[in-house]
Design a protein around this motif. Sequence first.
Motif, PDB file in Angstrom:
ATOM      1  N   UNK A  29       0.839  -1.210   0.000  1.00  0.00           N
ATOM      2  CA  UNK A  29       0.000   0.000   0.000  1.00  0.00           C
ATOM      3  C   UNK A  29       0.864   1.245   0.000  1.00  0.00           C
ATOM      4  N   UNK A  30       1.984   1.169   0.708  1.00  0.00           N
ATOM      5  CA  UNK A  30       2.879   2.328   0.754  1.00  0.00           C
ATOM      6  C   UNK A  30       3.409   2.625  -0.651  1.00  0.00           C
ATOM      7  N   UNK A  31       3.778   1.573  -1.355  1.00  0.00           N
ATOM      8  CA  UNK A  31       4.288   1.767  -2.713  1.00  0.00           C
ATOM      9  C   UNK A  31       3.205   2.367  -3.615  1.00  0.00           C
ATOM     10  N   UNK A  32       2.002   1.857  -3.485  1.00  0.00           N
ATOM     11  CA  UNK A  32       0.924   2.382  -4.329  1.00  0.00           C
ATOM     12  C   UNK A  32       0.677   3.852  -4.002  1.00  0.00           C
ATOM     13  N   UNK A  33       0.627   4.167  -2.699  1.00  0.00           N
ATOM     14  CA  UNK A  33       0.436   5.558  -2.286  1.00  0.00           C
ATOM     15  C   UNK A  33       1.521   6.456  -2.869  1.00  0.00           C
ATOM     16  N   UNK A  34       2.737   5.973  -2.801  1.00  0.00           N
ATOM     17  CA  UNK A  34       3.877   6.701  -3.347  1.00  0.00           C
ATOM     18  C   UNK A  34       3.743   6.945  -4.848  1.00  0.00           C
ATOM     19  N   UNK A  35       3.342   5.891  -5.533  1.00  0.00           N
ATOM     20  CA  UNK A  35       3.192   6.016  -6.988  1.00  0.00           C
ATOM     21  C   UNK A  35       2.145   7.071  -7.322  1.00  0.00           C
ATOM     22  N   UNK A  36       1.043   7.060  -6.553  1.00  0.00           N
ATOM     23  CA  UNK A  36      -0.015   8.040  -6.795  1.00  0.00           C
ATOM     24  C   UNK A  36       0.504   9.451  -6.534  1.00  0.00           C
ATOM     25  N   UNK A  37       1.196   9.605  -5.396  1.00  0.00           N
ATOM     26  CA  UNK A  37       1.673  10.932  -5.015  1.00  0.00           C
ATOM     27  C   UNK A  37       2.744  11.421  -5.986  1.00  0.00           C
ATOM     28  N   UNK A  38       3.713  10.567  -6.275  1.00  0.00           N
ATOM     29  CA  UNK A  38       4.865  11.012  -7.051  1.00  0.00           C
ATOM     30  C   UNK A  38       4.571  11.188  -8.530  1.00  0.00           C
ATOM     31  N   UNK A  39       3.474  10.623  -9.010  1.00  0.00           N
ATOM     32  CA  UNK A  39       3.138  10.834 -10.414  1.00  0.00           C
ATOM     33  C   UNK A  39       2.119  11.966 -10.559  1.00  0.00           C
ATOM     34  N   UNK A  40       1.791  12.593  -9.423  1.00  0.00           N
ATOM     35  CA  UNK A  40       0.853  13.717  -9.477  1.00  0.00           C
ATOM     36  C   UNK A  40      -0.561  13.293  -9.842  1.00  0.00           C
TER      37      UNK A  40
END
Length: 607
Positions: A29-40
């Motif tokens: 979930x952390x990775x998914x959250x990161x992907x969402x945040x970092x790709x804007x």
Amino acid sequence: MSAAARGADSIGRDTMNVVIVGHVDHGKSTLVGRLLADTGTLGDGKLEKVQETCRRQGKQFEYAFLLDALEEEQGQGITIDAARVFFRTALRDYIIIDAPGHIEFLKNMVTGAARAEAAVLLIDANEGVQENSRRHGYLLSMLGIRQVVVAVNKIDLVDWDRGVFERIVSEYRAFLADVGISPRQYIPISAREGAQVAERSARLAWYEGPTVLEALDGLSKQAPSRDLPLRMPVQDVYKFNEHGDDRRIIAGRIEAGRLSVGERVLFLPSGKAATVRTIEAFSAPERPDAHAGESIGVTLDEQIYVTRGEIVSRPDATPSVSTKMRVNLFWLGREPMSPGKRYRLKLGTAATEVTIDQIHRVLDASNLDATETKQEVGRHDVADLVLRARQPIAFDAAADIEQTGRFVIVDGFDIAGGGIVRELVADDLNQRRLESRLRDRDWVRGDIAPDRRAELAGHPASMVMLTGASGTGKMAVARALERRLVESRHGAYLLNGKNLVLGVDADIEFDDVDELVRRFGEVAHLLLDAGLIVVSTTDFIGVRDHKAITTQVAPFPTFVVHLGPEAEGLPEATDLRADPRPDIESMVGVILRELASRRRLRVDFRG
Ligand code: GDP
């Protein structure tokens, strides 16, 4: 960005379905959250809002919370599949098929509810390769997901240590090679710190490979399904009801490839062939071609008899046909899947009864214990099996054409399992099918096409095979049938197996049954090619051989009449059973009416 907005500006962009798998707490979930945040991908200010909420509530911010926030937003009436999360890069759109519990994920994968083209496998650097990491690797392999990126997460917890990373890589690489997966990339990451997810990190200066995003963008899209060979499972055959109009529309959805008017197509498993005359879509004008993803109706230049479940392909790139196939299967049923028991297999639009023919390996999905000896497939087991179908079916290996390479198994009314086809297993008719197809390919034809011949004769060529124990009177029925047909001006011919033995078979031994059957089939095929209705009866050929002959004379249609009491059971290919009775003429009447209703006669005997 809302789902709707995302959809709107995504037109024309590639989409890739990705699944993220890993042991609980390894950081999915952390990775998914990161992907969402970092790709804007998150709406403006969303990240800050969630961080603010955390501050107010005095709890530590987690990137995983972004998923909850997104879920809430989706709950506000925005129509989006809740199991899916989207993000995008400059290259393409990604859909993450969230896989919270692997059983659910497997179920979706095997039933076709979800389809992942690539996977990110997460391993916790601190915990190393777990039993679950192995299991996930095996399952990806079993599901046919070949594009895999391994992310070794929480590298911050081991002081960004290169040695730890390399040890995990070498251990996991050996295991994955065993199950046939060679990952594109092993990447050390810290999902929480955002290292090597979308951006590089100075702490990982020793690592020269790509970030997770770069690795994903480096994966290749599967060839678009319309560039694959043509596959259209027949859904239904509609007849025009207008008087005197005997055209049929063959309806189906093109699952792969394209189809154009004027093209020669082959129907399998029946082996019938025809040329496409028109392509029509529901309440739309006729069109010259259609491609994968479209549901269409097709009319043909010849009125061939085909049914739901067959697959339309081009004659030079056909699916396999067999009664046996080797599969990987995931079992969901409460009752174990066991040999001897009958199940319903659904593949494309085909449905047929299957049994387990052979168990190669059964694996318990919850502990990855493989047994070569287990003789049934328990709930949540993954199995490598050979299935045997009652009737031949057409299919592909999932690795070649996925759309016609997956199936589900129904037990009663429930989907009890599903899986992918690994390969064809030749059954005893494969050789026959191949020989007939080669013979047809090179067959020298006269100027009269079969449909023209049929038009002039007033009926198509077809074969009526009478079966039953000797003494049931099948010869008398056959004689009477031939006479009635010829007297009503049909081209018909009685083919008795004994006549072949006297001449065509004079050079072979009586116990060379295979060759006797083959020659019988070839002689029947010649007579059929001459446009005749072949009425056959023989005591020399066993009941099971009728299936072989049907295969051999295809695409000419056969009609198998079995004379015998119901209690004896029916040979597999039977079209009509009749009680042997003294009144031959009434039996012949029943057969004629059946043939007429199948449009095989020039006279309607139904009146
Ligand atoms: P999941 O169960 O696989 O979805 O794992 P989560 O994403 O919920 O993460 C489990 C825990 O590991 C959470 O407390 C995360 O904050 C923590 N975590 C995730 N990624 C990292 C990381 O890169 N470094 C550290 N130190 N902790 C992480």
